[in-house]
Design an enzyme around this catalytic site. Structure first.
Site, short mmCIF file in Angstrom:
data_model
loop_
_atom_site.label_atom_id
_atom_site.label_comp_id
_atom_site.label_asym_id
_atom_site.label_seq_id
_atom_site.Cartn_x
_atom_site.Cartn_y
_atom_site.Cartn_z
N HIS A 207 -4.89 76.60 -51.82
CA HIS A 207 -4.15 75.51 -52.47
C HIS A 207 -4.80 74.93 -53.71
O HIS A 207 -4.19 74.17 -54.44
CB HIS A 207 -3.92 74.36 -51.47
CG HIS A 207 -5.14 73.50 -51.29
ND1 HIS A 207 -6.19 73.86 -50.49
CD2 HIS A 207 -5.49 72.31 -51.86
CE1 HIS A 207 -7.13 72.93 -50.54
NE2 HIS A 207 -6.73 71.97 -51.36
C1 UD1 Z 1 -5.08 67.19 -53.16
C2 UD1 Z 1 -6.49 66.95 -53.69
C3 UD1 Z 1 -7.41 68.06 -53.20
C4 UD1 Z 1 -7.32 68.23 -51.68
C5 UD1 Z 1 -5.87 68.42 -51.29
C6 UD1 Z 1 -5.73 68.57 -49.79
C7 UD1 Z 1 -6.60 65.87 -55.92
C8 UD1 Z 1 -6.90 66.09 -57.36
N1 UD1 Z 1 -6.55 66.98 -55.15
O1 UD1 Z 1 -4.61 68.40 -53.74
O2 UD1 Z 1 -8.74 67.75 -53.54
O3 UD1 Z 1 -8.08 69.38 -51.30
O4 UD1 Z 1 -5.12 67.29 -51.75
O5 UD1 Z 1 -4.47 69.00 -49.42
O6 UD1 Z 1 -6.43 64.75 -55.51
N2 UD1 Z 1 3.04 68.39 -52.67
C9 UD1 Z 1 4.13 68.31 -51.82
N3 UD1 Z 1 4.10 67.40 -50.81
C10 UD1 Z 1 3.05 66.57 -50.61
C11 UD1 Z 1 1.96 66.64 -51.48
C12 UD1 Z 1 1.97 67.56 -52.50
O7 UD1 Z 1 5.09 69.04 -51.97
O8 UD1 Z 1 3.09 65.78 -49.64
C13 UD1 Z 1 3.04 69.41 -53.75
C14 UD1 Z 1 3.70 68.92 -55.03
O9 UD1 Z 1 4.26 70.03 -55.67
C15 UD1 Z 1 2.51 68.41 -55.82
C16 UD1 Z 1 1.47 69.43 -55.45
O10 UD1 Z 1 1.71 69.73 -54.09
O11 UD1 Z 1 2.72 68.32 -57.18
C17 UD1 Z 1 0.04 68.97 -55.63
O12 UD1 Z 1 -0.18 67.79 -54.86
P1 UD1 Z 1 -1.38 66.81 -55.24
O13 UD1 Z 1 -1.41 65.64 -54.34
O14 UD1 Z 1 -1.35 66.53 -56.72
O15 UD1 Z 1 -2.68 67.67 -55.02
P2 UD1 Z 1 -3.04 68.70 -53.83
O16 UD1 Z 1 -2.90 70.06 -54.37
O17 UD1 Z 1 -2.37 68.37 -52.56
#
Ligand code: UD1
Length: 362
Positions: A207
């Site tokens: 991820h």
């Molecule tokens: C975040 C953390 C990462 C951690 C990870 C655990 C940061 C910079 N990164 O990454 O360090 O290892 O969480 O999972 O804070 N999305 C969904 N549903 C959700 C959350 C996210 O669909 O509930 C999708 C969306 O497309 C979103 C993408 O995942 O844009 C990225 O989510 P984001 O919270 O920005 O970062 P993670 O990749 O989850």
């Protein structure tokens, strides 16, 4: 003592579980603020129910966005919550955008900030998490380091005076759930369709931004998983599915069987049922180590360097560069027999954290 915990993303909820349980054994007031960075039920709600964490007292509902929008959104929304709550401590966890925003809001309001899991470093400035960690450590008042290596990193940055070795709260929760799973207290995890839980399988997750945001790199990693000779149970974070879809890449090819992310108990059971782990997650590297499974990490560095001892964990930044035979041999190797020791502590870190916070009130 009144402490506000700021959490928002999946790994923070896992760390919150033992902390909330430790507070519940005391007279201290513990308030949980959920930023809403993770909002999917299987990245958030299942951790509260599965790990018995009290429901958040405040939910900021920030959601997804660019780093600036997400960090800034939390910062603006949490300011009045901390001002009104006036806690003795704000406790921030790990290295996400929610961590940095919580720390910044508190420090600018002259509220003491403690950083749980302080001092981890990848020294990779391409990682958003590395900036979050460094900035949080440098603004926090109390640095709760999980390992001696983390203590050394903080000392090298001039932060020794604010540092306390607390141990790793992930050990507390991981070992507790391991024991519950092994004693048959939980149903079998929902593995991806096509995975036989009684036959050998590898457990995989992918991820990280640096692995999923570049289409060439993501395609190469998916192809490497696909060619493995053992079925691969890939628990797909929504970010992976969103990026693969955007780039027109198929996630479930060859050996790969795609499933939903699991709650914590399901994940621990899935690791215990596997013959090994392939991942880019920080937490899962350590869970594999604690549970005695070999881990192959799809990154060029790890913050959890202790896992590398005796080959328990191996770094493979580029499977193609290794060559097919070597990649397959690495990813499917059996667990070493070497003793792992307890570099992450004794499973009582959360109680220690609560005690340290109370001792450092002055
Ligand atoms: C975040 C953390 C990462 C951690 C990870 C655990 C940061 C910079 N990164 O990454 O360090 O290892 O969480 O999972 O804070 N999305 C969904 N549903 C959700 C959350 C996210 O669909 O509930 C999708 C969306 O497309 C979103 C993408 O995942 O844009 C990225 O989510 P984001 O919270 O920005 O970062 P993670 O990749 O989850």
């Amino acid at each position: 003592m009144k402490v506000v915990s700021v959490v928002g993303a999946r790994p923070q909820l896992v760390k919150l579980a033992p902390i909330a349980a430790a507070f519940a054994q005391t007279d201290h007031e513990h308030v949980i603020v959920h930023t809403g960075q993770h909002y999917d039920a299987n990245l958030s709600d299942v951790f509260f129910s599965g790990l018995g964490i009290p429901a958040p007292d405040v939910h900021l509902g920030i959601g997804s966005g660019s780093h600036g929008a997400q960090t800034g959104g939390v910062l603006a929304a949490i300011d009045p919550v901390l001002a009104e709550g006036a806690p003795d401590w704000v406790l921030v966890y790990g290295d996400t955008n929610s961590t940095l925003a919580g720390a910044l809001s508190a420090v600018k309001q002259h509220i003491r900030v403690a950083h749980l899991e302080a001092g981890l470093r990848s020294f990779n400035r391409r990682m958003p998490e590395e900036h979050n960690r460094v900035l949080t450590d440098h603004c926090a008042d109390l640095l709760l380091a999980p390992t001696e290596e983390a203590v050394r990193h903080l000392a090298a940055e001039g932060l020794a005076e604010r540092t306390v070795l607390a141990g790793d709260v992930m050990v507390d929760v991981c070992l507790r759930i391991r024991d519950a799973v092994l004693s048959g207290q939980h149903p079998r995890p929902a593995l991806p369709e096509g995975i036989d839980p009684d036959a050998p399988y590898l457990l995989a997750t992918l991820h990280r931004a640096e692995n999923t945001d570049d289409p060439v790199r993501l395609a190469a990693l998916l192809a490497a998983l696909a060619e493995l000779p053992v079925p691969v149970a890939l628990l797909a974070h929504p970010r992976l599915l969103a990026r693969a879809d955007h780039f027109g890449l198929k996630v479930g090819q060859g050996a790969v069987h795609v499933g939903q992310p699991l709650g914590y108990t399901g994940l621990i059971a899935a690791v215990l049922g596997s013959v090994g782990v392939v991942t880019d997650s920080g937490g899962l590297q350590k869970e594999a180590y604690l549970l005695g499974r070999a881990c192959t990490t799809l990154r060029s560095e790890t913050e959890w360097v202790e896992t590398l001892a005796y080959g328990w964990n191996r770094l493979v930044p580029d499977p193609a560069a290794l060559g097919s035979a070597q990649w397959v041999a690495t990813a499917t190797r059996t667990a070493p027999e070497a003793d792992r020791g307890t570099p992450y502590g004794d499973g009582h870190a959360a109680e220690r954290v609560v005690r340290i916070l109370a001792e450092h009130l002055g």
